[in-house]
Design a protein around this motif. Sequence first.
Motif, PDB file in Angstrom:
ATOM      1  N   THR A 153       0.815  -1.210   0.000  1.00  0.00           N
ATOM      2  CA  THR A 153       0.000   0.000   0.000  1.00  0.00           C
ATOM      3  C   THR A 153       0.856   1.270   0.000  1.00  0.00           C
ATOM      4  OG1 THR A 153      -0.113  -0.325   2.370  1.00  0.00           O
ATOM      5  CG2 THR A 153      -2.056  -0.941   1.115  1.00  0.00           C
ATOM      6  N   LEU A 196      -3.828  11.198  -1.650  1.00  0.00           N
ATOM      7  CA  LEU A 196      -4.430   9.925  -1.210  1.00  0.00           C
ATOM      8  C   LEU A 196      -5.846   9.816  -1.773  1.00  0.00           C
ATOM      9  CD1 LEU A 196      -3.191   9.778   2.490  1.00  0.00           C
ATOM     10  CD2 LEU A 196      -2.896   7.934   0.816  1.00  0.00           C
ATOM     11  N   ARG A 197      -6.570  10.942  -1.738  1.00  0.00           N
ATOM     12  CA  ARG A 197      -7.937  10.960  -2.288  1.00  0.00           C
ATOM     13  C   ARG A 197      -7.920  10.702  -3.794  1.00  0.00           C
ATOM     14  NH1 ARG A 197     -11.081  13.645  -5.432  1.00  0.00           N
ATOM     15  NH2 ARG A 197      -9.521  15.223  -5.913  1.00  0.00           N
ATOM     16  N   SER A 254      -6.728   7.118  -4.747  1.00  0.00           N
ATOM     17  CA  SER A 254      -7.139   5.968  -3.921  1.00  0.00           C
ATOM     18  C   SER A 254      -7.069   4.733  -4.819  1.00  0.00           C
ATOM     19  CB  SER A 254      -8.566   6.167  -3.419  1.00  0.00           C
ATOM     20  OG  SER A 254      -8.634   7.252  -2.520  1.00  0.00           O
ATOM     21  N   THR A 304     -12.140   2.022  -3.892  1.00  0.00           N
ATOM     22  CA  THR A 304     -11.913   3.329  -3.275  1.00  0.00           C
ATOM     23  C   THR A 304     -11.587   4.356  -4.372  1.00  0.00           C
ATOM     24  OG1 THR A 304      -9.577   2.841  -2.854  1.00  0.00           O
ATOM     25  CG2 THR A 304     -11.119   2.327  -1.097  1.00  0.00           C
ATOM     26  N   SER A 334     -13.573   7.790  -3.733  1.00  0.00           N
ATOM     27  CA  SER A 334     -12.876   9.036  -3.388  1.00  0.00           C
ATOM     28  C   SER A 334     -12.975  10.096  -4.481  1.00  0.00           C
ATOM     29  CB  SER A 334     -11.393   8.755  -3.111  1.00  0.00           C
ATOM     30  OG  SER A 334     -11.245   8.022  -1.927  1.00  0.00           O
ATOM     31  N   HIS A 352     -12.345  11.346   2.124  1.00  0.00           N
ATOM     32  CA  HIS A 352     -11.998  10.361   1.094  1.00  0.00           C
ATOM     33  C   HIS A 352     -11.984   8.947   1.672  1.00  0.00           C
ATOM     34  CE1 HIS A 352      -7.973   9.637   2.610  1.00  0.00           C
ATOM     35  NE2 HIS A 352      -7.794  10.940   2.727  1.00  0.00           N
ATOM     36  N   ALA A 373      -9.661   6.511   0.871  1.00  0.00           N
ATOM     37  CA  ALA A 373      -8.372   5.822   0.629  1.00  0.00           C
ATOM     38  C   ALA A 373      -8.071   4.790   1.703  1.00  0.00           C
ATOM     39  CB  ALA A 373      -7.244   6.843   0.557  1.00  0.00           C
TER      40      ALA A 373
END
Length: 420
Positions: free
Chosen positions: A251, A288-289, A292, A321, A325, A346, A348
């Motif tokens: 990740t 991150l959003r 995702s 996601t 997101s 979001h 994520a």
Amino acid sequence: MELSTQSRIPDHVPASLVIEGHPWQGGDVPPHDWLERIAARGGLRYALHGPLPQDDDAGCWIATEAKAIRSILIDHRNFVSRDSTGVGKLLGEDLVLAPLESDAPNHQALRAILQPWFQPAAVKARQERIDALSRDLIERFADRGHCEFVSEFAIRLPTQIFVELMGLPVDDLPQLLEWEYIAMGRKGAHLLAETWLKIRSYMDEAIADRRNAPRDDLLSQIIRSTDARAVDPEGEALGMALILFAAGLDTVVTALGWHFMHLAEHQDEQARLRREPDLIPAAIEELLRLYSFTTLTRMAVRDVEIDGVLIKAGERVVCPTALGSRDPADYVEPGQSDFDRGARRHLAFGFGQHICIGMHLARLELIGAMRAWLAAVPQFRMPKGYRPPWHGGISFGLDELRLEWEPAKNMQEATCGVDE
Ligand code: HEM
């Protein structure tokens, strides 16, 4: 639609909801854009392919909107996480990778074993180490003027931190790196089972080792706590070691790849972060959003109706996601980056009781890595005409990311004259 395809659609699935094509393999189109295009937002859709390589032929429902994704992830009575990684099946045994694959009432107790190690205060203690490690890794190639970001940086930082957290021998790092690469399906589905078997026996040995001689590390803590529960000490400890390997390594590697590709493509935003380093945490949240990349899987345990669509007991529902997101109901121009938007809703890190336990550590690694890069490496780009190769599947990511920059005598010289 071909006859063979039609025969794979369950009777209760309206043909109008079936997605033609493979939602998890975008070919030349970046996976986020591809999924967005093929899933054509709106309620639930049915795909003939599952996101796990070993479930390629299994049909599944796809929730395309953030609201539906949240309602499925929070509804643990109707939707369970059992078998959601597919690793137990690959290993040919009834293994639960807890806490991710465990459900209420066990889930909370199993998650509580890990919790103290991942609380903000506990992970903060690793900040200096993350910063120092990032600097060390960068030093190896900064003067060269180019690097292959995934193999030379992204994969090394979280794997080293993982090894230290778990208390595994640092000498095992190259082996773990290789397994990590294959276990995430990057060399094809045919190598998955044998690689997971190797990881399993490695973790088995590490657990046996700690049982004989406990230490002050996470793995020893897991063994102590699962022994104390006296439910299934061997299975629970092994499952937790495997989920930490699966959830904690790939990740962060994947997020780093997308975030640095973005900065290489958006020179103005990169320059802005150099001028305003305090903006880095907000930028990471937005990236991150925007990128995702995990696709979460649940199984319906009874018939459930969502937005007028019947999901039958035993059917898989996946919650990308990447769609959740970027929902226009939550964000203006969701496909664009905006470091000032304050993206806090979001998906994520998921939602509900399984929300990522490692998110504080992940943020620390992502922020630390970006700070170290912007401080030590001049304005970087991708080589002209280069498009990094990517993969779809359960976790959309880059296989490689070539970056280049003008090696500078000092950073002031390097950041002067950046064209915005
Ligand atoms: C950018 C990095 C990361 C992302 C995007 C991410 C994403 C996620 C997501 C979406 C879930 C929910 C899965 C589901 O509901 O099915 C999850 C759960 C989990 N993550 Fe992460 N994760 C990251 C980093 C980490 C790290 C660094 C660790 C640990 C070293 C970790 C450990 C876990 C564990 C153990 C779970 C299961 C929690 C539970 O079931 O209660 N993750 N992660």
